[in-house]
Design an enzyme around this catalytic site. Structure first.
Site, short mmCIF file in Angstrom:
data_model
loop_
_atom_site.label_atom_id
_atom_site.label_comp_id
_atom_site.label_asym_id
_atom_site.label_seq_id
_atom_site.Cartn_x
_atom_site.Cartn_y
_atom_site.Cartn_z
CD GLU A 173 36.68 35.55 33.57
OE1 GLU A 173 37.69 35.04 34.08
OE2 GLU A 173 36.02 35.26 32.83
CD GLU A 296 35.68 36.37 28.77
OE1 GLU A 296 36.13 35.11 29.00
OE2 GLU A 296 36.60 37.27 29.19
O1 AHR Z 1 38.37 33.56 26.86
C1 AHR Z 1 39.37 32.99 27.75
C2 AHR Z 1 39.45 33.29 29.22
O2 AHR Z 1 38.25 33.07 29.79
C3 AHR Z 1 39.43 34.92 29.46
O3 AHR Z 1 40.78 35.52 29.29
C4 AHR Z 1 38.80 35.10 30.57
O4 AHR Z 1 38.09 36.40 30.94
C5 AHR Z 1 37.90 34.06 30.82
O5 AHR Z 1 38.23 33.19 32.03
#
Ligand code: AHR
Length: 492
Positions: A173, A296
């Site tokens: 990110e 994610e």
């Molecule tokens: O999964 C929680 C958070 O969500 C992670 O740390 C981040 O990469 C995303 O914004």
């Protein structure tokens, strides 16, 4: 009755088993309590890692596990997490709850955990606040089999032979918590950092670039244009927020039919998202060499009342089971491009498959879906077409049925069906081309209530049951799906 045509005679791309990957971050009670309890804990453990969790995750056949973050990764210095535990640095976890991180779970512990659960590690490196040298030395430490300061240090710390490490993320990110970068800037940094992620001996690293947040198509465009040839994969993150609003995401267990519907509709957006990113990638990579890695995904609700807001602890109901089933069906459909996905997160955080409280552990409905669906791992995707009935609510409409099919190495056809409707069952007639159904077995996950979930008091409130509401007539299969259900059929 709807007709589902299954082209079993023309199996397509392999459904990479890595689509069934998971994510474990130093966040809340995921690592500490969820995995790591320490060698002296009264909770039964192997080298400090809880046995009940190891057993449950082995059963799930997790192919790949991402660590140490998430946002945590871009604040992490791997050197703080090696050597004698009593000497390791203590630090504040700046992203997640401001709690003290004692670094007792570091590189050696993570890689040992992967061995114990039979999974491949996927490590996220630090681009946001770490140096090129730190990243390059981490790779050396883990994978170099010769003489070097890092390899010698690894040996001093008790590991003689290097580990096999395939998957490495160059940042996380970086458009947000990982440095607030512009895509042009990150693309250059990616090229620089990735150049020092070296292959030692026969260890070949699959390099994953930080891709866009959700529908930031410009980020994908710039990264593929400027850095495409230097990467093996590029990530994308997409979470299901029932409301779409970060400040009021809604409860994990208290919701009505409209919110149920909204949640599933938001989940279905994953299909459009992947199609559009794939289209951009294909401009630069028509051979589909670069994998799209959804590292994610999952539901994100308000935390459970009374818990630390920085710990992202939430319950998990039948609604989450549907979200998991829908997303996996979508990943299967895009399996020619999507070759890894990692649900967030494995234990006690967001859409977890396992929840723990002290020595107790419960398996969530999401766990059961991943377990039912694991038959698709490495099977070949089969094209299908279905005129789905429509599910309407509050003036909006979505398809009532989400589905996917694959054929495994033994020629067995697996069909996953999700009935999204909160109240209506659905009847489907399956026209299986190139195969005559003879023996069919099934498993279902459903409940009378949308909000059903497992608790420490009632750990088996919802779980998979044998499903038999189908009949075979002249090789054709007729299925009646209960309302709000996930069903997996095995057809021979
Ligand atoms: O999964 C929680 C958070 O969500 C992670 O740390 C981040 O990469 C995303 O914004």
């Amino acid at each position: 009755m709807s007709t589902l045509v299954i082209h079993a005679d023309s199996a397509k791309s392999k459904i990479d088993r890595n689509i069934y990957g998971h994510f474990a971050e130093h966040l809340g009670r995921c690592i500490y309590e969820g995995i790591w309890v320490g060698e002296d804990s009264p909770i039964p453990n192997t080298e400090g890692m809880r046995n009940d969790v190891i057993e449950a995750l082995r059963e799930l056949r997790i192919p790949v596990l991402r660590w140490p973050g998430g946002c945590f990764a871009d604040a992490y210095n791997w050197k703080d997490g090696i050597g004698p535990r009593e000497n390791r640095k203590r630090m504040v976890n700046i992203h997640w709850g401001g709690v003290v991180e004692n670094n007792h779970f570091g590189t050696h512990e993570f890689l040992r955990f992967c061995e114990l659960i039979g999974t491949e590690p996927y490590i996220s490196g630090n681009v946001g606040s770490g140096t090129v040298r730190e990243m390059s030395e981490w790779i050396d430490y883990m994978t170099f089999d010769g003489e070097s300061p890092m390899a010698d240090w690894r040996k001093e710390n008790g590991r003689d032979k290097p580990w096999k490490l395939t998957y490495f993320g160059v940042g996380n990110e970086n458009w947000g918590c990982g440095g607030q970068m512009r895509p042009e800037y990150y693309a250059d940094l990616y090229r620089q950092y990735a150049a020092y992620v070296r292959n030692y001996g026969d260890n070949k690293i699959f390099k994953i670039a930080c891709g866009p947040n959700e529908d930031n198509y410009n980020w994908m465009e710039v990264l593929m244009r400027e850095a495409g040839p230097y990467m093996d994969g590029i990530s994308v993150h997409y979470y299901t927020l029932p409301t779409g609003v970060w400040s009021a995401k809604g409860s994990s267990t208290e919701f009505d039919e409209q919110i149920w519907f909204n949640t599933l509709k938001k989940t279905l957006f994953m299909d459009e998202l992947l199609a559009k990113h794939d289209e951009i990638m294909t401009k630069y990579d028509p051979e589909k060499r670069v994998a799209l890695v959804v590292d994610e995904w999952g539901t994100w609700y308000d935390v459970e009342p009374g818990t630390n807001p920085g710990f992202l602890y939430q319950q998990n109901t039948l609604r989450d089971a549907l979200v998991a089933g829908i997303n996996l069906n979508i990943f299967h459909k895009h399996s020619d491009r999507v070759r890894m996905a990692n649900i967030a997160q494995v234990i006690n955080v967001l859409q977890a498959v396992i929840l723990t409280e002290g020595a107790d552990m419960v398996l969530t409905p999401t766990y059961h879906v991943l377990n039912m669906y694991k038959v698709h791992q490495d099977a070949r995707y089969v094209e299908t077409s279905l005129e789905s009935p429509v599910y309407e609510m509050g003036g909006e409409a979505i398809e009532q049925i989400s589905h996917s099919a694959s054929i495994d190495d033994n020629g067995r056809l697996h069909l996953s069906l999700c009935n999204l409707h909160h109240a209506n069952s659905a009847e489907i007639s399956c026209d299986i081309r190139g195969m005559k159904a003879e023996r069919v077995t099934g498993t279902a996950l459903t409940s009378g209530e949308m909000q059903t979930h497992n608790t420490f008091e009632r750990p088996d409130a919802i779980g998979p049951v044998e499903f038999s509401d189908f009949r075979v007539e002249n090789g054709r299969l007729f299925v009646k799906l209960p309302a709000k259900s996930v069903v997996v059929l095995s057809i021979e």
